[in-house]
Motif scaffolding. Sequence first.
Motif, PDB file in Angstrom:
ATOM      1  N   LYS A  13      -7.844  49.759  26.872  1.00 36.01           N
ATOM      2  CA  LYS A  13      -9.127  49.927  26.178  1.00 36.01           C
ATOM      3  C   LYS A  13      -8.917  49.979  24.673  1.00 36.01           C
ATOM      4  O   LYS A  13      -9.695  49.403  23.902  1.00 36.01           O
ATOM      5  CB  LYS A  13      -9.803  51.203  26.670  1.00 36.01           C
ATOM      6  N   LYS A  14      -7.838  50.656  24.253  1.00 37.76           N
ATOM      7  CA  LYS A  14      -7.551  50.805  22.824  1.00 37.76           C
ATOM      8  C   LYS A  14      -6.943  49.534  22.241  1.00 37.76           C
ATOM      9  O   LYS A  14      -7.267  49.122  21.117  1.00 37.76           O
ATOM     10  CB  LYS A  14      -6.589  51.978  22.608  1.00 37.76           C
ATOM     11  N   LEU A 339     -11.596  45.690  15.436  1.00 35.84           N
ATOM     12  CA  LEU A 339     -11.712  46.625  16.565  1.00 35.84           C
ATOM     13  C   LEU A 339     -11.302  48.037  16.174  1.00 35.84           C
ATOM     14  O   LEU A 339     -11.741  49.008  16.783  1.00 35.84           O
ATOM     15  CB  LEU A 339     -10.866  46.139  17.745  1.00 35.84           C
ATOM     16  N   GLN A 342     -14.743  49.006  14.684  1.00 38.11           N
ATOM     17  CA  GLN A 342     -15.888  48.852  15.584  1.00 38.11           C
ATOM     18  C   GLN A 342     -15.396  48.466  16.986  1.00 38.11           C
ATOM     19  O   GLN A 342     -15.542  47.305  17.406  1.00 38.11           O
ATOM     20  CB  GLN A 342     -16.858  47.800  15.023  1.00 38.11           C
ATOM     21  N   PRO A 343     -14.798  49.412  17.703  1.00 44.74           N
ATOM     22  CA  PRO A 343     -14.185  49.113  19.009  1.00 44.74           C
ATOM     23  C   PRO A 343     -15.162  48.610  20.069  1.00 44.74           C
ATOM     24  O   PRO A 343     -14.752  47.958  21.029  1.00 44.74           O
ATOM     25  CB  PRO A 343     -13.571  50.458  19.419  1.00 44.74           C
ATOM     26  N   LYS A 344     -16.449  48.876  19.917  1.00 47.51           N
ATOM     27  CA  LYS A 344     -17.428  48.434  20.908  1.00 47.51           C
ATOM     28  C   LYS A 344     -17.987  47.045  20.607  1.00 47.51           C
ATOM     29  O   LYS A 344     -18.831  46.543  21.350  1.00 47.51           O
ATOM     30  CB  LYS A 344     -18.579  49.450  20.993  1.00 47.51           C
ATOM     31  N   GLY A 345     -17.521  46.444  19.541  1.00 44.66           N
ATOM     32  CA  GLY A 345     -18.094  45.157  19.135  1.00 44.66           C
ATOM     33  C   GLY A 345     -17.284  43.951  19.557  1.00 44.66           C
ATOM     34  O   GLY A 345     -17.472  42.858  19.014  1.00 44.66           O
ATOM     35  N   LYS A 347     -17.142  41.884  22.314  1.00 42.07           N
ATOM     36  CA  LYS A 347     -17.837  40.713  22.879  1.00 42.07           C
ATOM     37  C   LYS A 347     -18.629  39.964  21.803  1.00 42.07           C
ATOM     38  O   LYS A 347     -18.555  38.733  21.695  1.00 42.07           O
ATOM     39  CB  LYS A 347     -18.760  41.138  24.019  1.00 42.07           C
ATOM     40  N   LYS A 348     -19.390  40.715  21.024  1.00 37.43           N
ATOM     41  CA  LYS A 348     -20.204  40.087  19.985  1.00 37.43           C
ATOM     42  C   LYS A 348     -19.320  39.401  18.949  1.00 37.43           C
ATOM     43  O   LYS A 348     -19.615  38.275  18.504  1.00 37.43           O
ATOM     44  CB  LYS A 348     -21.094  41.134  19.306  1.00 37.43           C
TER      45      LYS A 348
END
Length: 371
Positions: A13-14, A339, A342-345, A347-348
């Motif tokens: 995940k990281k 990442l 902005q680790p949640k970005g 896919k975008k």
Amino acid sequence: MSKVKRAIFNFMKKEVVLSIAIICTIITIFFVPFDKSYLDYFEMKTLICLFCMLVVVAGLKNTNVFELISRKLIGLFRTRRAVIYALVFGTFFFDMIVANDMSLITFLPLTYVVLHSTNNDKYLGITFILQTIAANMGGMVTPYGNPQNLYLYSFYNIPVSEFFGVLLPQFCVIVFMLCIAGFFIKNEDLTLKNNNVIDVKKKELSIYCVLFVLVILSIFRVIPHYITLIIVVLTVLFSDIKRFKFVDYALLATFCVFFVFSGNIARIAVIQKFIAKIVAKNTLLAGIVSCQFISNVPTAIFLSKFTTNYSDLLVAVNIGSLGIIISSLASLITLKEFLKHQPKGFKKYMLTFTLVNTTFLIVLMGVTLLF
């Protein structure tokens, strides 16, 4: 979930990029078992310079010099679009002096500070993407601007004037396209979140500036890279040992894993035959396609064994740096840096990266065919 599984999940995940690289590389190992040739995959000069630059940039971050430069940029250019232009073209022209990966390592932290300090984090992705294109394309007209250029320049013994002329049309077009891309960024005045006094650590700054110059000289082969490594390690060891904790070792590992991946892909018989068949018919297309599988530097080395058409191959491994993210390993630096903030970005970012890069690639292919 057991502790081991949880640890693996947290790691993946990281370190998304490294995890994907490891999985892809493990698959190729089934086709290409371990042998002595694996040792030839690693570009030690690249890895050493990359490590040294990561150490130096970690040290420069700690001196607050990026915050100071950020204030200067904001005060000088004032608007979002103008500042982003400055960051993108700063990366572009710095790449003409050093390699694309070193240009990104230097400019990306500054870009984050500028955008974050002005509440413009939502523009981080597109700015990073444009900087990646700038870094991959900026050095295309010089023999030393990118590693693949240096290899082909030496391998084919290309005259400097001819080398410059081969990629001049594409160079002019990429400058124009980067200018056009900036107009899609909404233009507004920039204001700082806070205007506190910045305390620059002058002693540490002077040390890391000297080390930065040493790394640049190493890239230009003025100083042997192993000498630079020794100087950087010993200097930081005795003056600022904590900086070693802030080095992005996962990025170094990612490069190592991708060296193995691209090396193995180039040795798989089916892929070799496929690329060799295309290169016999169309060197330009073969080079661009190959870059999407094994990235630009391995493509230059691999295809040079199959063709004497160095002009088309030179164009292919430069504009072929665009496209998907593994077409240039320098792109992994940008993804990792993005990442981190902005680790949640993921896919975008990947969708935007692929769309923008593919658009640039298609336009440059069209220009190449016209000329």
